[in-house]
Motif scaffolding. Structure first.
Motif, PDB file in Angstrom:
ATOM      1  N   ASN A   5       0.824  -1.213   0.000  1.00 47.06           N
ATOM      2  CA  ASN A   5       0.000   0.000   0.000  1.00 47.06           C
ATOM      3  C   ASN A   5       0.859   1.264   0.000  1.00 47.06           C
ATOM      4  O   ASN A   5       0.509   2.275  -0.585  1.00 47.06           O
ATOM      5  CB  ASN A   5      -1.005  -0.004   1.148  1.00 47.06           C
ATOM      6  CG  ASN A   5      -0.356  -0.036   2.516  1.00 47.06           C
ATOM      7  OD1 ASN A   5       0.837  -0.316   2.650  1.00 47.06           O
ATOM      8  ND2 ASN A   5      -1.145   0.241   3.531  1.00 47.06           N
ATOM      9  N   LEU A   8       2.158   1.728  -3.571  1.00 52.10           N
ATOM     10  CA  LEU A   8       1.094   2.261  -4.425  1.00 52.10           C
ATOM     11  C   LEU A   8       0.839   3.732  -4.139  1.00 52.10           C
ATOM     12  O   LEU A   8       0.613   4.535  -5.049  1.00 52.10           O
ATOM     13  CB  LEU A   8      -0.194   1.449  -4.240  1.00 52.10           C
ATOM     14  CG  LEU A   8      -0.169   0.014  -4.741  1.00 52.10           C
ATOM     15  CD1 LEU A   8      -1.446  -0.718  -4.343  1.00 52.10           C
ATOM     16  CD2 LEU A   8       0.016  -0.010  -6.247  1.00 52.10           C
ATOM     17  N   GLU A   9       0.898   4.095  -2.866  1.00 53.63           N
ATOM     18  CA  GLU A   9       0.691   5.492  -2.471  1.00 53.63           C
ATOM     19  C   GLU A   9       1.792   6.384  -3.054  1.00 53.63           C
ATOM     20  O   GLU A   9       1.526   7.461  -3.581  1.00 53.63           O
ATOM     21  CB  GLU A   9       0.680   5.579  -0.948  1.00 53.63           C
ATOM     22  CG  GLU A   9       0.112   6.862  -0.408  1.00 53.63           C
ATOM     23  CD  GLU A   9      -0.002   6.808   1.108  1.00 53.63           C
ATOM     24  OE1 GLU A   9       0.518   7.743   1.737  1.00 53.63           O
ATOM     25  OE2 GLU A   9      -0.578   5.840   1.641  1.00 53.63           O
ATOM     26  N   ALA A  12       1.255   6.820  -6.760  1.00 53.22           N
ATOM     27  CA  ALA A  12       0.160   7.760  -7.025  1.00 53.22           C
ATOM     28  C   ALA A  12       0.633   9.202  -6.823  1.00 53.22           C
ATOM     29  O   ALA A  12       0.313  10.088  -7.626  1.00 53.22           O
ATOM     30  CB  ALA A  12      -1.035   7.458  -6.124  1.00 53.22           C
ATOM     31  N   ALA A  15       2.867  10.184  -9.746  1.00 51.24           N
ATOM     32  CA  ALA A  15       2.066  10.443 -10.941  1.00 51.24           C
ATOM     33  C   ALA A  15       1.362  11.792 -10.838  1.00 51.24           C
ATOM     34  O   ALA A  15       1.314  12.559 -11.806  1.00 51.24           O
ATOM     35  CB  ALA A  15       1.048   9.325 -11.152  1.00 51.24           C
ATOM     36  N   GLU A  16       0.840  12.110  -9.658  1.00 43.91           N
ATOM     37  CA  GLU A  16       0.176  13.394  -9.447  1.00 43.91           C
ATOM     38  C   GLU A  16       1.176  14.539  -9.615  1.00 43.91           C
ATOM     39  O   GLU A  16       0.886  15.553 -10.249  1.00 43.91           O
ATOM     40  CB  GLU A  16      -0.447  13.441  -8.052  1.00 43.91           C
ATOM     41  CG  GLU A  16      -1.191  14.729  -7.759  1.00 43.91           C
ATOM     42  CD  GLU A  16      -1.764  14.753  -6.344  1.00 43.91           C
ATOM     43  OE1 GLU A  16      -1.963  15.867  -5.838  1.00 43.91           O
ATOM     44  OE2 GLU A  16      -1.987  13.675  -5.757  1.00 43.91           O
TER      45      GLU A  16
END
Length: 160
Positions: A5, A8-9, A12, A15-16
């Motif tokens: 997790n 993945l965080e 993310a 990507a942001e």
């Protein structure tokens, strides 16, 4: 090894971050606090001026005349080598109030220049510029009478 997790965080967030542009407030503020980049942006916005360097680039600068008066928070407040003052805003939404905001910004900028007892003629030595870079969907959203749908530049404080 990192938990899935957390991986993945981080992905993310990365990507942001990669999607951010100068239109995003944190990026705009960071870029504009770099004196070289700030001066270059001002030169491009106001090519008729000779700007050697910029000092005192202050992101999220707040001006409030009195405790009960409406104050403003400016995206970037800067001065150049000739003591000209610039307020630079990145406007993402048309709130249909830009002429009034320009007027308010000009007044509060002048208050920062004038001290109690100063003659108003002092303002002639300290020109001020209020610049809005607009990211509005179409020309119909821009206030009438401006040179471009991508920017609003009003020169204020130059008399004579």
């Amino acid at each position: 090894m990192m938990p899935e997790n957390l991986t993945l965080e981080r992905a993310a967030l990365r990507a942001e971050w990669q999607q951010k542009t100068i239109k995003d407030d944190p990026i705009f503020g960071t870029v504009m606090t770099n004196p070289t980049l700030c001066a270059e942006l001002l030169r491009r916005a106001l090519p008729e001026l000779t700007i050697q360097w910029v000092k005192d680039a202050d992101p999220q600068h707040t001006i409030q005349a009195t405790p009960t008066a409406k104050g403003i928070r400016i995206d970037v407040y800067a001065r150049d080598d000739q003591e000209r003052t610039y307020t630079v805003e990145m406007q993402m939404v048309n709130e249909h109030n830009l002429p009034f905001r320009l007027r308010e910004y000009q007044e509060l900028m002048d208050q920062e220049i004038l001290n109690s007892g100063d003659d108003y003629d002092k303002l002639a030595n300290y020109p001020t510029y209020v610049i809005f870079f607009c990211n509005l969907a179409n020309d119909d959203q821009c206030p009438k009478g401006n040179r471009s749908s991508s920017r609003i530049v009003r020169r204020l404080g130059q008399y004579g």
